[in-house]
Enzyme design. Structure first.
Site, PDB file in Angstrom:
ATOM      1  N   GLY A 301      39.307  43.536  44.485  1.00 36.24           N
ATOM      2  CA  GLY A 301      38.114  42.712  44.458  1.00 36.24           C
ATOM      3  C   GLY A 301      38.440  41.291  44.031  1.00 36.24           C
ATOM      4  O   GLY A 301      39.540  40.779  44.263  1.00 36.24           O
ATOM      5  N   SER A 302      37.495  40.662  43.347  1.00 41.05           N
ATOM      6  CA  SER A 302      37.575  39.217  43.106  1.00 41.05           C
ATOM      7  C   SER A 302      38.693  38.782  42.167  1.00 41.05           C
ATOM      8  O   SER A 302      39.003  37.590  42.100  1.00 41.05           O
ATOM      9  CB  SER A 302      36.234  38.714  42.568  1.00 41.05           C
ATOM     10  OG  SER A 302      35.228  38.837  43.558  1.00 41.05           O
TER      11      SER A 302
END
Length: 579
Positions: A301-302
């Site tokens: 993810g981020s």
């Protein structure tokens, strides 16, 4: 006449017997002397293995994490046992009962060994002194001559499940089968010695008899980079978080970015290395003993955006004054990719893109990099490769090959989707940024120490190695400033600490699971929540990664993982002064 004949016959027989006896005596004392002596020695002499003492495993401050205590083993000469049964008229069951009582074990198990179709067998290993003393008493009282007491070792982990995935465990022979015990088995195990001693009829060593002995060479101790105080705190914190979020698993890593040394590593659920099997099936054992921080890959993810940003800064393709517009989505090769804020972040600076964790802004940055350059940095940061940490079974994760990468793959990879990484690789990337752009070798063992009693005989550095520059010092400083502005200067963020200038990045990623139709796809219910950060941003002394698998209720990394990070930093600050 008859008398004379009988007399001569008697004399002849005596002479003949004397000649035969003299001949036998000559044969025994001269011709077959060596052979007969060897047979006699074999009957009264026994070879006894003297196991080497396995080296201790210590934390960076000398606290013992794994140690070895002296123990005993009990073997049975089954050939002698069968002869004893026939001569004394006793049953195998009666001896099994007596031996089992002395050992505190199951009579049926002992009987099965005594009646096995072998010449000799191990009755029990890892026997403590109190127990073996009961066996010695039994041998004396029952005039037992088929049991042999030997030497053994017991590997002991004083803190139970504490640090279990790192330390690993040993098998019944004392060889490492997991973790550091396996990876450094040759260093730890030492070299066994041998003793040849004369025994009495009850297989006890004769105290006055000469002994031929080659002493064992003990194994080396390992001094870890692990800090017991930090490890203890994050173990307790992970247990609380597991319960609070009803998560499937949690991994927490704490490290010193300047050396690459791991200060703490937790994986839950865990196990007790003193008894790792504990009535578990093979499948349960395999799942529980996996070091998820090292062995398992996930979509980050981020948190992966730090790679995209640092690559673009290093290449001079973006700077802090650039602006990026986010309408809430972007189309790449006809595929719509949404931002976390569906109505869009609108106009943003570079720093705001990172602070807002904007997918659209990050994809626009990745498009400036292009597939070749983006993947070159992915490789430089060692994604898709092993970091080389000193633990077995490290996963490489899966990243796109440049020649197979489409535009949409570049877009999704830049925001932490599609590619898979290990927690260790993500920590390695952050450490590189936090250490002035130099990638230092991640490791758990700082040094190997050979001791003779309490005296150090030899010492070898196994930890710190020359680092590799990945990005410039200038890019490193700019990235730390961006991550500080996103977290440490953002009072509304869950990881914000008023007096400590922290830096970091959150991550929330949907898990890939098997869907109802049998295909694999992204789950709408299961997420990986993570936080990657450290302190202080001006001169990082510690970095932390928190990964929570499938939390219930709340799923965002900023809500689940960031507060855990904050508690760790607050605790470490009391210890290392991070201000």
């Amino acid at each position: 006449m008859k008398y004379n004949k009988r007399y001569r016959l008697m004399i002849s027989l005596v002479v003949l017997l004397f000649v035969l006896l003299m001949g036998r005596l000559y044969y025994v004392t001269v011709i077959a002397k060596e052979d007969i002596y060897a047979k006699a020695q074999n009957q009264i002499s026994k070879e006894i293995i003297l196991p080497a003492r396995r080296g201790d495993i210590l934390d960076r401050n000398g606290a013992v994490l794994a140690s070895t205590t002296e123990a005993y083993r009990l073997d049975a000469d089954l050939v002698t046992f069968r002869k004893l049964l026939s001569s004394k008229g006793k049953t195998a069951e009666s001896y099994a009962e007596l031996i089992a009582k002395a050992l505190g074990s199951d009579p049926a198990a002992v009987l099965a060994k005594l009646t096995a179709d072998h010449n000799s067998i191990i009755i029990q290993r890892k026997i403590e002194k109190e127990t073996i003393d009961r066996v010695r008493t039994l041998i004396d009282e029952e005039d037992i001559n088929f049991l042999l007491i030997g030497y053994d070792n017991i590997r002991y982990y004083p803190n139970g499940s504490y640090l279990s995935h790192v330390l690993g465990s040993v098998n019944v022979d004392g060889s490492g089968v997991m973790g550091l015990e396996y990876y450094y088995n040759e260093t730890l195990k030492g070299i066994s010695g041998l003793k040849i001693a004369e025994m009495d009829k009850k297989n006890r060593e004769l105290p006055y008899a000469p002994v031929v002995e080659t002493k064992a060479v003990n194994g080396n101790d390992l001094v870890l980079s692990i800090d017991e105080r930090i490890q203890y705190f994050i173990e307790n914190l992970a247990e609380k978080a597991m319960a609070d979020f009803e998560a499937k698993s949690i991994s927490i890593l704490v490290s010193d970015p300047k050396t690459g040394g791991i200060l703490g590593m937790v994986n839950l659920p865990d196990f007790d290395p003193n008894n790792p099997w504990q009535d578990r099936t093979q499948e349960e054992f395999d799942q529980l003993t996996r070091n998820r921080a090292v062995n398992d890959a996930y979509e980050p993810g981020s948190t992966f955006k730090i790679v995209t940003f640092s690559a673009a800064l290093e290449e001079g393709l973006v700077d802090e004054d650039d602006h990026f517009f986010c309408p809430g989505y972007i189309y790449v090769d006809g595929v719509r990719i949404n931002c976390i804020k569906r109505d869009g972040h609108k106009d943003q600076t570079l720093g705001e893109v990172l602070k807002n964790s904007c997918n659209v802004g990050t994809i626009l940055i990745a498009q400036k990099l292009g597939k070749e350059t983006f993947n070159a940095y992915v490789k430089l940061y060692m994604f898709g490769q092993k970091t080389g940490i000193d633990l077995p079974g490290e996963s490489t994760g899966i990243v796109f090959k440049t020649e197979n990468m489409k535009n949409v793959d570049l877009a999704t990879s830049s925001i932490g989707q599609a590619n898979t990484v290990t927690p260790l690789q993500m920590l390695n990337a952050l450490n590189t940024i936090a250490s002035g752009g130099v990638m230092n070798h991640l490791h758990l063992v700082d040094e190997s120490v050979l001791r003779d009693k309490d005296e150090v005989v030899a010492q070898e550095n196994l930890g710190m190695k020359d680092g590799t520059r990945i990005i410039s010092e200038s890019t490193s400083a700019r990235m730390l400033e961006l991550m500080y502005q996103a977290i440490g200067a953002n009072e509304r963020h869950q990881a914000y600490i008023a007096d400590i200038p922290v830096f970091g990045k959150t991550g929330t990623a949907q898990k890939i699971v098997q869907l109802e139709d049998g295909t694999m796809g992204y789950s709408d219910e299961e997420f990986i929540s993570s936080f990657l950060g450290g302190a202080p941003y001006t001169d990082p002394k510690v970095t932390v990664l928190v990964v929570v698998d499938s939390p219930k209720g709340v799923v965002f990394g900023s809500v689940v993982a960031a507060p855990i990070f904050k508690e760790i930093i607050l605790e470490v600050d009391q210890y290392l002064n991070l201000e």
